[in-house]
Motif scaffolding. Structure first.
Motif, PDB file in Angstrom:
ATOM      1  N   ALA A 127      38.270 -34.250  23.513  1.00 10.89           N
ATOM      2  CA  ALA A 127      37.754 -35.602  23.308  1.00 10.89           C
ATOM      3  C   ALA A 127      36.920 -35.690  22.032  1.00 10.89           C
ATOM      4  CB  ALA A 127      36.928 -36.034  24.516  1.00 10.89           C
ATOM      5  N   GLU A 128      36.055 -34.691  21.813  1.00  9.71           N
ATOM      6  CA  GLU A 128      35.208 -34.715  20.619  1.00  9.71           C
ATOM      7  C   GLU A 128      36.035 -34.489  19.354  1.00  9.71           C
ATOM      8  OE1 GLU A 128      31.981 -31.994  20.995  1.00  9.71           O
ATOM      9  OE2 GLU A 128      31.024 -33.089  22.640  1.00  9.71           O
ATOM     10  N   GLU A 129      37.038 -33.631  19.445  1.00  8.66           N
ATOM     11  CA  GLU A 129      37.895 -33.375  18.289  1.00  8.66           C
ATOM     12  C   GLU A 129      38.701 -34.623  17.923  1.00  8.66           C
ATOM     13  OE1 GLU A 129      39.173 -28.731  18.470  1.00  8.66           O
ATOM     14  OE2 GLU A 129      39.924 -30.006  20.087  1.00  8.66           O
ATOM     15  N   ALA A 130      39.216 -35.304  18.937  1.00  8.75           N
ATOM     16  CA  ALA A 130      39.983 -36.523  18.682  1.00  8.75           C
ATOM     17  C   ALA A 130      39.101 -37.590  18.042  1.00  8.75           C
ATOM     18  CB  ALA A 130      40.588 -37.045  19.988  1.00  8.75           C
ATOM     19  N   GLU A 131      37.879 -37.693  18.550  1.00  9.53           N
ATOM     20  CA  GLU A 131      36.939 -38.662  17.991  1.00  9.53           C
ATOM     21  C   GLU A 131      36.616 -38.328  16.541  1.00  9.53           C
ATOM     22  OE1 GLU A 131      32.391 -39.361  18.994  1.00  9.53           O
ATOM     23  OE2 GLU A 131      33.682 -40.247  20.533  1.00  9.53           O
ATOM     24  N   ALA A 132      36.387 -37.048  16.267  1.00 10.29           N
ATOM     25  CA  ALA A 132      36.076 -36.634  14.900  1.00 10.29           C
ATOM     26  C   ALA A 132      37.272 -36.878  13.973  1.00 10.29           C
ATOM     27  CB  ALA A 132      35.686 -35.155  14.875  1.00 10.29           C
ATOM     28  N   PHE A 133      38.479 -36.647  14.478  1.00 10.96           N
ATOM     29  CA  PHE A 133      39.687 -36.854  13.684  1.00 10.96           C
ATOM     30  C   PHE A 133      39.839 -38.323  13.304  1.00 10.96           C
ATOM     31  CE2 PHE A 133      44.220 -37.833  13.348  1.00 10.96           C
ATOM     32  CZ  PHE A 133      44.656 -36.869  12.461  1.00 10.96           C
ATOM     33  N   VAL A 134      39.776 -39.198  14.289  1.00 11.73           N
ATOM     34  CA  VAL A 134      39.975 -40.627  14.052  1.00 11.73           C
ATOM     35  C   VAL A 134      38.846 -41.209  13.203  1.00 11.73           C
ATOM     36  CG1 VAL A 134      40.114 -42.894  15.145  1.00 11.73           C
ATOM     37  CG2 VAL A 134      41.352 -40.952  16.121  1.00 11.73           C
ATOM     38  N   TYR A 135      37.600 -40.901  13.573  1.00 14.01           N
ATOM     39  CA  TYR A 135      36.481 -41.471  12.832  1.00 14.01           C
ATOM     40  C   TYR A 135      36.339 -40.855  11.449  1.00 14.01           C
ATOM     41  CZ  TYR A 135      35.140 -43.700  17.211  1.00 14.01           C
ATOM     42  OH  TYR A 135      35.133 -44.473  18.349  1.00 14.01           O
ATOM     43  N   GLY A 136      36.815 -39.615  11.293  1.00 16.14           N
ATOM     44  CA  GLY A 136      36.808 -39.004   9.973  1.00 16.14           C
ATOM     45  C   GLY A 136      37.727 -39.741   9.015  1.00 16.14           C
ATOM     46  N   LEU A 137      38.907 -40.108   9.501  1.00 18.19           N
ATOM     47  CA  LEU A 137      39.831 -40.890   8.687  1.00 18.19           C
ATOM     48  C   LEU A 137      39.267 -42.275   8.395  1.00 18.19           C
ATOM     49  CD1 LEU A 137      43.312 -40.026  10.260  1.00 18.19           C
ATOM     50  CD2 LEU A 137      42.609 -39.604   7.906  1.00 18.19           C
ATOM     51  N   GLN A 138      38.717 -42.903   9.420  1.00 16.90           N
ATOM     52  CA  GLN A 138      38.156 -44.240   9.222  1.00 16.90           C
ATOM     53  C   GLN A 138      36.994 -44.217   8.236  1.00 16.90           C
ATOM     54  OE1 GLN A 138      37.158 -45.681  13.136  1.00 16.90           O
ATOM     55  NE2 GLN A 138      39.279 -46.132  13.679  1.00 16.90           N
ATOM     56  N   GLY A 139      36.154 -43.191   8.363  1.00 15.86           N
ATOM     57  CA  GLY A 139      35.018 -43.080   7.456  1.00 15.86           C
ATOM     58  C   GLY A 139      35.457 -42.883   6.022  1.00 15.86           C
ATOM     59  N   ALA A 140      36.491 -42.073   5.824  1.00 14.37           N
ATOM     60  CA  ALA A 140      36.971 -41.823   4.470  1.00 14.37           C
ATOM     61  C   ALA A 140      37.550 -43.091   3.847  1.00 14.37           C
ATOM     62  CB  ALA A 140      38.015 -40.711   4.484  1.00 14.37           C
ATOM     63  N   THR A 141      38.229 -43.916   4.667  1.00 13.08           N
ATOM     64  CA  THR A 141      38.820 -45.135   4.118  1.00 13.08           C
ATOM     65  C   THR A 141      37.762 -46.166   3.736  1.00 13.08           C
ATOM     66  OG1 THR A 141      39.114 -46.078   6.338  1.00 13.08           O
ATOM     67  CG2 THR A 141      40.982 -44.862   5.392  1.00 13.08           C
ATOM     68  N   CYS A 142      36.544 -45.993   4.217  1.00 12.89           N
ATOM     69  CA  CYS A 142      35.461 -46.909   3.817  1.00 12.89           C
ATOM     70  C   CYS A 142      35.153 -46.774   2.327  1.00 12.89           C
ATOM     71  CB  CYS A 142      34.189 -46.624   4.629  1.00 12.89           C
ATOM     72  SG  CYS A 142      34.300 -47.133   6.357  1.00 12.89           S
ATOM     73  N   GLY A 143      35.567 -45.654   1.734  1.00 14.01           N
ATOM     74  CA  GLY A 143      35.306 -45.450   0.314  1.00 14.01           C
ATOM     75  C   GLY A 143      36.569 -45.297  -0.504  1.00 14.01           C
ATOM     76  N   SER A 144      37.686 -45.852   0.001  1.00 11.90           N
ATOM     77  CA  SER A 144      38.949 -45.743  -0.735  1.00 11.90           C
ATOM     78  C   SER A 144      39.722 -47.041  -0.608  1.00 11.90           C
ATOM     79  CB  SER A 144      39.781 -44.572  -0.220  1.00 11.90           C
ATOM     80  OG  SER A 144      40.274 -44.841   1.086  1.00 11.90           O
ATOM     81  N   GLY A 145      40.898 -47.106  -1.266  1.00 12.11           N
ATOM     82  CA  GLY A 145      41.714 -48.311  -1.196  1.00 12.11           C
ATOM     83  C   GLY A 145      40.940 -49.530  -1.661  1.00 12.11           C
ATOM     84  N   PRO A 146      41.062 -50.656  -0.952  1.00  7.85           N
ATOM     85  CA  PRO A 146      40.345 -51.874  -1.366  1.00  7.85           C
ATOM     86  C   PRO A 146      38.832 -51.769  -1.192  1.00  7.85           C
ATOM     87  CG  PRO A 146      41.454 -52.206   0.741  1.00  7.85           C
ATOM     88  CD  PRO A 146      41.933 -50.885   0.217  1.00  7.85           C
ATOM     89  N   ASN A 147      38.377 -50.759  -0.449  1.00 12.39           N
ATOM     90  CA  ASN A 147      36.936 -50.566  -0.259  1.00 12.39           C
ATOM     91  C   ASN A 147      36.297 -49.734  -1.369  1.00 12.39           C
ATOM     92  OD1 ASN A 147      37.089 -51.904   2.267  1.00 12.39           O
ATOM     93  ND2 ASN A 147      37.751 -50.010   3.241  1.00 12.39           N
ATOM     94  N   TYR A 148      37.101 -49.215  -2.259  1.00 12.07           N
ATOM     95  CA  TYR A 148      36.605 -48.327  -3.316  1.00 12.07           C
ATOM     96  C   TYR A 148      36.031 -49.131  -4.471  1.00 12.07           C
ATOM     97  CZ  TYR A 148      36.890 -44.931  -7.181  1.00 12.07           C
ATOM     98  OH  TYR A 148      36.624 -44.118  -8.258  1.00 12.07           O
ATOM     99  N   ASN A 149      34.823 -48.773  -4.868  1.00  9.45           N
ATOM    100  CA  ASN A 149      34.175 -49.387  -6.031  1.00  9.45           C
ATOM    101  C   ASN A 149      33.747 -48.274  -6.977  1.00  9.45           C
ATOM    102  OD1 ASN A 149      32.565 -50.659  -7.922  1.00  9.45           O
ATOM    103  ND2 ASN A 149      31.554 -52.002  -6.447  1.00  9.45           N
TER     104      ASN A 149
END
Length: 201
Positions: free
Chosen positions: A140-162
């Motif tokens: 459960a913790e690994e799955a959470e870290a996997f999903v939230y790790g990807l989500q967190g990284a996208t906060c600073g990439s793509g259209p969110n990248y400045n």
């Protein structure tokens, strides 16, 4: 756990669509393998608690490299264009020799891990003759870290990248006008979308 599975279209043609990652449906395989460039797709299974399947098509890549990729844990990283003006979030597999396979999180056609259904996912790396499968069991913790790790990284990439928030004016000026040069050891995957048919026996 990894092991080779052999892809033979004539043999898979009689298999039901619900047979999962061990026995891949013929139409899906033929569509994916018709592409002349590396490509991938996330296949969502309709069965309750079934794991989603990531198929990665690597034409011309040797079986030894496929095996090495299947034995590696993917990691998340943000990549930057040569001029530093663009950034993408990638799920990356890397062999000991430095070959990288990059799955663009911004282009994915479906979630790889679904909290509501299962805590794991399957990846199949395949070329024209051979395929290697890897099952990723997540707590459960690994799955959470996997999903939230990807989500967190996208906060600073793509259209969110400045870039102006990360790089100094001098750094941006230094890289101004630079263009990306293809690296023969870095494989970018085209993202395809397929639907798995309803399960039949």
């Amino acid at each position: 756990m990894t092991y080779p599975i052999h892809v033979h279209h004539n043999e898979t043609s009689a298999l039901p669509a619900h047979c999962g990652p061990d026995m891949l449906p013929k139409e899906l395989l033929e569509s994916l393998m018709s592409w002349p460039v590396p490509a991938c797709t996330v296949v969502q299974d309709t069965e309750p608690k079934a794991w989603n399947l990531l198929l990665i098509w690597l034409p011309g890549v040797g079986a030894n490299t496929l095996n090495q990729l299947a034995q590696r844990e993917p990691y998340v990283k943000n990549t930057f264009s040569a001029d530093l003006l663009k950034s993408r979030t990638m799920l990356c597999w890397e062999t000991p020799e430095g070959t990288e396979v990059l799955f663009d999180e911004w282009l994915r056609n479906a979630d790889l891990v679904d909290f509501g259904r299962s805590l794991g996912y399957t990846v199949v790396f395949l070329n024209e003759l051979t395929a290697y499968k890897c099952e990723h069991h997540l707590g459960a913790e690994e799955a959470e870290a996997f999903v939230y790790g990807l989500q967190g990284a996208t906060c600073g990439s793509g259209p969110n990248y400045n870039p102006w928030r990360i790089w100094s004016e001098d750094e941006l000026k230094e890289h101004e006008g630079l263009v990306d040069v293809p690296d023969p050891k870095v494989i970018h995957l085209a993202m395809l979308s397929f639907k798995r048919e309803a399960c039949t026996s």
